[in-house]
Design a protein around this motif. Structure first.
Motif, PDB file in Angstrom:
ATOM      1  N   ALA A  12       0.747  -1.250  -0.050  1.00 20.13           N
ATOM      2  CA  ALA A  12      -0.095   0.141  -0.037  1.00 20.13           C
ATOM      3  C   ALA A  12       0.792   1.179  -0.107  1.00 20.13           C
ATOM      4  O   ALA A  12       0.595   2.058  -0.875  1.00 20.13           O
ATOM      5  CB  ALA A  12      -0.926   0.060   1.330  1.00 20.13           C
ATOM      6  N   ILE A  13       1.812   1.234   0.740  1.00 20.34           N
ATOM      7  CA  ILE A  13       2.757   2.250   0.674  1.00 20.34           C
ATOM      8  C   ILE A  13       3.493   2.669  -0.751  1.00 20.34           C
ATOM      9  O   ILE A  13       3.780   3.578  -1.039  1.00 20.34           O
ATOM     10  CB  ILE A  13       3.981   2.202   1.763  1.00 20.34           C
ATOM     11  N   GLU A  14       3.817   1.540  -1.137  1.00 21.07           N
ATOM     12  CA  GLU A  14       4.617   1.602  -2.559  1.00 21.07           C
ATOM     13  C   GLU A  14       3.537   2.198  -3.527  1.00 21.07           C
ATOM     14  O   GLU A  14       3.960   2.990  -4.490  1.00 21.07           O
ATOM     15  CB  GLU A  14       5.142   0.344  -3.032  1.00 21.07           C
ATOM     16  N   HIS A  15       2.406   1.678  -3.377  1.00 21.29           N
ATOM     17  CA  HIS A  15       1.105   2.156  -4.234  1.00 21.29           C
ATOM     18  C   HIS A  15       1.131   3.663  -4.268  1.00 21.29           C
ATOM     19  O   HIS A  15       0.719   4.424  -5.191  1.00 21.29           O
ATOM     20  CB  HIS A  15      -0.014   1.349  -3.724  1.00 21.29           C
ATOM     21  N   ILE A  16       1.206   4.193  -3.073  1.00 24.17           N
ATOM     22  CA  ILE A  16       1.341   5.512  -2.857  1.00 24.17           C
ATOM     23  C   ILE A  16       2.421   6.315  -3.605  1.00 24.17           C
ATOM     24  O   ILE A  16       2.202   7.411  -4.243  1.00 24.17           O
ATOM     25  CB  ILE A  16       1.474   6.245  -1.117  1.00 24.17           C
ATOM     26  N   LEU A  17       3.581   5.881  -3.402  1.00 25.92           N
ATOM     27  CA  LEU A  17       4.624   6.158  -4.366  1.00 25.92           C
ATOM     28  C   LEU A  17       4.442   6.295  -5.799  1.00 25.92           C
ATOM     29  O   LEU A  17       4.763   7.325  -6.521  1.00 25.92           O
ATOM     30  CB  LEU A  17       5.895   5.646  -4.229  1.00 25.92           C
ATOM     31  N   ASP A  18       3.833   5.119  -6.288  1.00 26.94           N
ATOM     32  CA  ASP A  18       3.370   4.986  -7.712  1.00 26.94           C
ATOM     33  C   ASP A  18       2.478   6.222  -7.946  1.00 26.94           C
ATOM     34  O   ASP A  18       2.489   6.872  -8.884  1.00 26.94           O
ATOM     35  CB  ASP A  18       2.901   3.661  -7.909  1.00 26.94           C
ATOM     36  N   ASP A  19       1.449   6.315  -7.207  1.00 24.43           N
ATOM     37  CA  ASP A  19       0.318   7.338  -7.536  1.00 24.43           C
ATOM     38  C   ASP A  19       0.902   8.631  -7.477  1.00 24.43           C
ATOM     39  O   ASP A  19       0.516   9.666  -8.282  1.00 24.43           O
ATOM     40  CB  ASP A  19      -0.749   7.164  -6.470  1.00 24.43           C
ATOM     41  N   LEU A  20       1.835   8.997  -6.816  1.00 23.09           N
ATOM     42  CA  LEU A  20       2.370  10.517  -6.418  1.00 23.09           C
ATOM     43  C   LEU A  20       3.581  10.444  -7.930  1.00 23.09           C
ATOM     44  O   LEU A  20       3.833  11.669  -8.272  1.00 23.09           O
ATOM     45  CB  LEU A  20       3.330  10.385  -5.502  1.00 23.09           C
ATOM     46  N   GLY A  21       3.767   9.334  -8.449  1.00 14.24           N
ATOM     47  CA  GLY A  21       4.982   9.451  -9.507  1.00 14.24           C
ATOM     48  C   GLY A  21       6.376   9.906  -9.177  1.00 14.24           C
ATOM     49  O   GLY A  21       6.850  10.559  -9.845  1.00 14.24           O
ATOM     50  N   VAL A  22       6.664   9.556  -7.798  1.00 13.78           N
ATOM     51  CA  VAL A  22       7.984  10.001  -7.422  1.00 13.78           C
ATOM     52  C   VAL A  22       8.834   8.659  -7.356  1.00 13.78           C
ATOM     53  O   VAL A  22       8.461   7.472  -7.183  1.00 13.78           O
ATOM     54  CB  VAL A  22       8.118  10.609  -6.107  1.00 13.78           C
ATOM     55  N   ALA A  23      10.267   8.740  -7.744  1.00 19.24           N
ATOM     56  CA  ALA A  23      11.102   7.573  -7.810  1.00 19.24           C
ATOM     57  C   ALA A  23      11.294   7.145  -6.307  1.00 19.24           C
ATOM     58  O   ALA A  23      11.625   6.074  -6.122  1.00 19.24           O
ATOM     59  CB  ALA A  23      12.143   8.003  -8.632  1.00 19.24           C
ATOM     60  N   ARG A  24      11.720   8.125  -5.526  1.00 22.58           N
ATOM     61  CA  ARG A  24      12.153   7.963  -3.951  1.00 22.58           C
ATOM     62  C   ARG A  24      11.463   8.612  -3.178  1.00 22.58           C
ATOM     63  O   ARG A  24      10.893   9.772  -3.247  1.00 22.58           O
ATOM     64  CB  ARG A  24      13.297   7.972  -4.037  1.00 22.58           C
ATOM     65  N   ILE A  25      11.356   8.357  -2.028  1.00 20.22           N
ATOM     66  CA  ILE A  25      11.055   9.148  -0.687  1.00 20.22           C
ATOM     67  C   ILE A  25      11.875   8.960   0.427  1.00 20.22           C
ATOM     68  O   ILE A  25      12.821   7.973   0.594  1.00 20.22           O
ATOM     69  CB  ILE A  25       9.723   8.787  -0.389  1.00 20.22           C
ATOM     70  N   ASN A  26      12.015   9.909   1.389  1.00 18.05           N
ATOM     71  CA  ASN A  26      12.527   9.985   2.611  1.00 18.05           C
ATOM     72  C   ASN A  26      11.375   9.234   3.538  1.00 18.05           C
ATOM     73  O   ASN A  26      10.233   9.738   3.574  1.00 18.05           O
ATOM     74  CB  ASN A  26      12.947  11.089   3.142  1.00 18.05           C
ATOM     75  N   LEU A  27      11.809   8.257   4.453  1.00 17.73           N
ATOM     76  CA  LEU A  27      10.855   7.543   5.018  1.00 17.73           C
ATOM     77  C   LEU A  27      11.004   7.421   6.438  1.00 17.73           C
ATOM     78  O   LEU A  27      12.114   7.346   7.286  1.00 17.73           O
ATOM     79  CB  LEU A  27      10.759   6.015   4.608  1.00 17.73           C
ATOM     80  N   PHE A  28      10.167   8.300   7.454  1.00 19.77           N
ATOM     81  CA  PHE A  28      10.307   8.137   8.843  1.00 19.77           C
ATOM     82  C   PHE A  28       9.228   7.232   9.564  1.00 19.77           C
ATOM     83  O   PHE A  28       8.009   7.276   8.811  1.00 19.77           O
ATOM     84  CB  PHE A  28       9.853   9.621   9.295  1.00 19.77           C
ATOM     85  N   GLY A  29       9.696   6.458  10.216  1.00 20.19           N
ATOM     86  CA  GLY A  29       8.682   5.410  10.885  1.00 20.19           C
ATOM     87  C   GLY A  29       9.136   5.237  12.339  1.00 20.19           C
ATOM     88  O   GLY A  29      10.119   5.300  12.961  1.00 20.19           O
ATOM     89  N   PHE A  30       7.855   5.677  13.133  1.00 17.95           N
ATOM     90  CA  PHE A  30       7.991   5.567  14.484  1.00 17.95           C
ATOM     91  C   PHE A  30       7.210   4.317  15.255  1.00 17.95           C
ATOM     92  O   PHE A  30       6.012   4.412  14.737  1.00 17.95           O
ATOM     93  CB  PHE A  30       7.531   7.100  15.194  1.00 17.95           C
ATOM     94  N   SER A  31       7.681   3.531  16.213  1.00 19.02           N
ATOM     95  CA  SER A  31       6.970   2.600  16.773  1.00 19.02           C
ATOM     96  C   SER A  31       6.544   1.738  15.888  1.00 19.02           C
ATOM     97  O   SER A  31       7.317   1.205  15.128  1.00 19.02           O
ATOM     98  CB  SER A  31       5.847   3.249  17.819  1.00 19.02           C
ATOM     99  N   TYR A  32       5.183   1.381  15.719  1.00 13.22           N
ATOM    100  CA  TYR A  32       4.518   0.538  14.847  1.00 13.22           C
ATOM    101  C   TYR A  32       5.187   0.796  13.511  1.00 13.22           C
ATOM    102  O   TYR A  32       5.447  -0.158  12.828  1.00 13.22           O
ATOM    103  CB  TYR A  32       3.250   0.304  15.024  1.00 13.22           C
ATOM    104  N   GLY A  33       4.962   2.101  13.235  1.00 13.62           N
ATOM    105  CA  GLY A  33       5.387   2.759  11.944  1.00 13.62           C
ATOM    106  C   GLY A  33       7.009   2.257  11.441  1.00 13.62           C
ATOM    107  O   GLY A  33       7.209   2.223  10.299  1.00 13.62           O
ATOM    108  N   ALA A  34       7.638   2.063  12.523  1.00 13.35           N
ATOM    109  CA  ALA A  34       9.195   1.581  12.371  1.00 13.35           C
ATOM    110  C   ALA A  34       9.255   0.599  11.685  1.00 13.35           C
ATOM    111  O   ALA A  34      10.142   0.268  10.832  1.00 13.35           O
ATOM    112  CB  ALA A  34       9.941   1.856  13.548  1.00 13.35           C
ATOM    113  N   GLY A  35       8.222  -0.576  12.080  1.00 16.72           N
ATOM    114  CA  GLY A  35       8.572  -1.715  11.445  1.00 16.72           C
ATOM    115  C   GLY A  35       8.063  -2.009  10.111  1.00 16.72           C
ATOM    116  O   GLY A  35       8.555  -2.666   9.056  1.00 16.72           O
ATOM    117  N   LEU A  36       6.867  -0.952   9.651  1.00 13.71           N
ATOM    118  CA  LEU A  36       6.429  -0.892   8.425  1.00 13.71           C
ATOM    119  C   LEU A  36       7.556  -0.019   7.554  1.00 13.71           C
ATOM    120  O   LEU A  36       7.675  -0.716   6.389  1.00 13.71           O
ATOM    121  CB  LEU A  36       5.221  -0.051   8.349  1.00 13.71           C
ATOM    122  N   ALA A  37       8.109   0.848   8.029  1.00 13.91           N
ATOM    123  CA  ALA A  37       9.175   1.524   7.295  1.00 13.91           C
ATOM    124  C   ALA A  37      10.281   0.700   7.118  1.00 13.91           C
ATOM    125  O   ALA A  37      10.751   0.520   5.707  1.00 13.91           O
ATOM    126  CB  ALA A  37       9.855   2.870   8.138  1.00 13.91           C
TER     127      ALA A  37
END
Length: 300
Positions: free
Chosen positions: A83-108
């Motif tokens: 789902a996160i990669e799908h967001i990148l595709d929808d934005l049309g960006v090649a790369r992002i900086n990714l910040f993950g905290f707590s549960y989000g750290a595992g996803l990141a």
């Protein structure tokens, strides 16, 4: 001035959404912010304020979170990373900086393992890389209280398991953070149709933090008094990431993003724009003669 857009997406029959604060001339790649299992796209005002001047900012109600539809039964990490990669595709960006905290750290971290070429830099805070059976049992008791409709008991148990309650260790804004977290748990329990499912997934469907990582510059930071996963355990996790940096933020526990919000946001902005970290305010202790209040109003 950032332009705000919210877009709805669907993956595997599950609808979800993301929010973009667009910066037309950002100094670095767009920044996506991921948080706890019960956090949604509007829960990061302190990060937005520091990051908007240097980059586009993305937050999301991923499947099973916020206003998104619930996840199907079974393990969810793979679907959430897609789902996160799908967001990148929808934005049309090649790369992002990714910040993950707590549960989000595992996803990141899962995203960086799955598609490292699309992650420019990775910042992970409060990484739950080592959870004990006793902790799992505590959160399962909290889930049982929620299951039987005892929302007050649920909120207290869940909050107690996430903050340092030892008065012998100084944690700035401890009472403010406790009230905020407990109130957020109450609100989620009363208004979210999948709060119980999200909590149970956070306990049972834990991300895999093994295997290391290379090719993605990574910062791992921990509150000095994190009782979810100790700084020592988080440092050992950071050591498995090639070329990573590990920093401890004084006078904070697992909820460092609430207790020292501006410091965390500044540290993140510095890392994502390749500025020196050694002089970051996050690394300095808090003056104890007067409890700071800047940033606290965003949460309480």
């Amino acid at each position: 001035m950032s332009e705000e857009t919210i877009r709805s997406l669907s993956l595997g029959g599950v609808s979800y959404a993301y929010r973009l604060l667009h910066h037309p001339d950002g100094a670095t790649d767009p920044v996506m912010v991921l948080g706890g299992a019960l956090q949604g796209m509007f829960g990061w005002p302190q990060m937005e304020e520091r990051l908007k001047p240097v980059a586009s900012v993305i937050t999301a109600d991923l499947p099973g979170m916020g206003t998104a539809e619930p996840l199907p039964p079974g393990p969810s990490t793979e679907l959430l990373c897609r789902a996160i990669e799908h967001i990148l595709d929808d934005l049309g960006v090649a790369r992002i900086n990714l910040f993950g905290f707590s549960y989000g750290a595992g996803l990141a971290f899962g995203c960086a393992r799955r598609f490292p070429a699309r992650i420019a830099r990775l910042a992970l805070g409060g990484v739950p890389s080592h959870i004990t059976d006793e902790q799992c049992a505590h959160w399962e008791r909290a889930a049982e209280e929620l299951r039987r409709g005892a929302v007050d008991a649920f909120a207290t148990l869940a909050t107690d398991g996430l903050l340092c309650l030892d008065e012998g260790r100084y944690v700035t804004r401890r009472r403010l953070a406790y009230r905020y977290v407990r109130r957020s748990m109450l609100q989620a329990a009363r208004t979210s149709p999948h709060a119980l499912d999200s909590l149970c997934r956070a306990v049972t469907d834990r991300p895999d933090f093994s295997g290391g990582l290379s090719g993605v510059p990574t910062l791992v930071f921990s509150g000095a008094h994190d009782t979810v996963t100790s700084p020592a355990h988080q440092q050992r996790f950071a050591a498995t990431l090639d070329g990573s940096r590990f920093l401890v933020i004084p006078d904070a526990d697992h909820w460092v993003v609430l207790e020292r919000p501006q410091a965390v946001a500044d540290l993140t902005a510095r890392f994502f724009t390749d500025r020196p970290l050694s002089s970051a305010p996050a690394l300095a202790p808090v003056a104890r003669d007067e409890e700071p209040t800047d940033g606290a109003a965003a949460y309480v």
